[in-house]
Design a protein around this motif. Structure first.
Motif, PDB file in Angstrom:
ATOM      1  N   UNK A   1       0.799  -1.212   0.000  1.00  0.00           N
ATOM      2  CA  UNK A   1       0.000   0.000   0.000  1.00  0.00           C
ATOM      3  C   UNK A   1       0.832   1.261   0.000  1.00  0.00           C
ATOM      4  N   UNK A   2       1.980   1.226   0.667  1.00  0.00           N
ATOM      5  CA  UNK A   2       2.849   2.412   0.726  1.00  0.00           C
ATOM      6  C   UNK A   2       3.273   2.882  -0.662  1.00  0.00           C
ATOM      7  N   UNK A   3       3.667   1.942  -1.490  1.00  0.00           N
ATOM      8  CA  UNK A   3       4.088   2.291  -2.855  1.00  0.00           C
ATOM      9  C   UNK A   3       2.922   2.867  -3.653  1.00  0.00           C
ATOM     10  N   UNK A   4       1.743   2.290  -3.486  1.00  0.00           N
ATOM     11  CA  UNK A   4       0.563   2.801  -4.189  1.00  0.00           C
ATOM     12  C   UNK A   4       0.203   4.207  -3.717  1.00  0.00           C
ATOM     13  N   UNK A   5       0.285   4.423  -2.418  1.00  0.00           N
ATOM     14  CA  UNK A   5      -0.031   5.743  -1.875  1.00  0.00           C
ATOM     15  C   UNK A   5       0.953   6.781  -2.415  1.00  0.00           C
ATOM     16  N   UNK A   6       2.217   6.421  -2.530  1.00  0.00           N
ATOM     17  CA  UNK A   6       3.215   7.356  -3.073  1.00  0.00           C
ATOM     18  C   UNK A   6       2.917   7.697  -4.529  1.00  0.00           C
ATOM     19  N   UNK A   7       2.634   6.684  -5.334  1.00  0.00           N
ATOM     20  CA  UNK A   7       2.326   6.945  -6.742  1.00  0.00           C
ATOM     21  C   UNK A   7       1.025   7.742  -6.861  1.00  0.00           C
ATOM     22  N   UNK A   8       0.065   7.416  -6.027  1.00  0.00           N
ATOM     23  CA  UNK A   8      -1.196   8.162  -6.019  1.00  0.00           C
ATOM     24  C   UNK A   8      -0.943   9.636  -5.703  1.00  0.00           C
ATOM     25  N   UNK A   9      -0.099   9.895  -4.715  1.00  0.00           N
ATOM     26  CA  UNK A   9       0.252  11.269  -4.344  1.00  0.00           C
ATOM     27  C   UNK A   9       0.874  12.009  -5.531  1.00  0.00           C
ATOM     28  N   UNK A  10       1.775  11.337  -6.224  1.00  0.00           N
ATOM     29  CA  UNK A  10       2.425  11.952  -7.393  1.00  0.00           C
ATOM     30  C   UNK A  10       1.403  12.257  -8.486  1.00  0.00           C
ATOM     31  N   UNK A  11       0.495  11.338  -8.720  1.00  0.00           N
ATOM     32  CA  UNK A  11      -0.544  11.576  -9.729  1.00  0.00           C
ATOM     33  C   UNK A  11      -1.440  12.752  -9.326  1.00  0.00           C
ATOM     34  N   UNK A  12      -1.808  12.823  -8.068  1.00  0.00           N
ATOM     35  CA  UNK A  12      -2.638  13.942  -7.596  1.00  0.00           C
ATOM     36  C   UNK A  12      -1.925  15.265  -7.840  1.00  0.00           C
ATOM     37  N   UNK A  13      -0.607  15.299  -7.601  1.00  0.00           N
ATOM     38  CA  UNK A  13       0.153  16.529  -7.872  1.00  0.00           C
ATOM     39  C   UNK A  13       0.110  16.891  -9.354  1.00  0.00           C
TER      40      UNK A  13
END
Length: 120
Positions: free
Chosen positions: A93-105
């Motif tokens: 989940x940590x990796x997904x949350x990081x990529x999700x954060x980048x996409x949101x930016x």
């Protein structure tokens, strides 16, 4: 590959990672809800991004990209809940949350830049 195609591919890869993550969630009563919500919100990111590529105006694009961003934030919420409930999935989940954060930016930047064009 243009920047739109790059974003499209990045979203697609993210959605596929979320689907693989969802397959690891236990199929108990709570897990089934998480799976359903996670798949719906994450796939909606890609579907709405595709729709945004056909926007007729900057205002229309901002509106559609706002939906994309909203779905990404919802996906983050569900991933965080899954990780809280099933700690064995926290590392994935940590990796997904990081990529999700980048996409949101990225989505926020698109919205900001296009919003500035509307104002001028």
């Amino acid at each position: 590959m243009g920047s739109i195609d790059g974003i499209r591919e990045r979203i697609r890869a993210f959605v596929l990672q979320v689907i693989r993550f969802a397959r690891k969630i236990p199929r108990d009563d709570v897990g089934r809800v998480f799976i359903n919500q996670l798949i719906r919100s994450s796939t909606s990111i890609g579907a709405n991004f595709e729709e945004s590529s056909e926007a007729q105006t900057n205002r229309d694009l901002v509106h559609k990209m706002s939906i994309v961003k909203k779905e990404a934030k919802e996906t983050k919420y569900w991933i965080e809940l899954v990780c809280s409930e099933y700690s064995v999935l926290s590392n994935d989940g940590k990796d997904l949350i990081q990529e999700n954060f980048e996409l949101i930016k990225i989505f926020a930047t698109i919205i900001l830049k296009r919003s500035q064009l509307i104002e001028h």
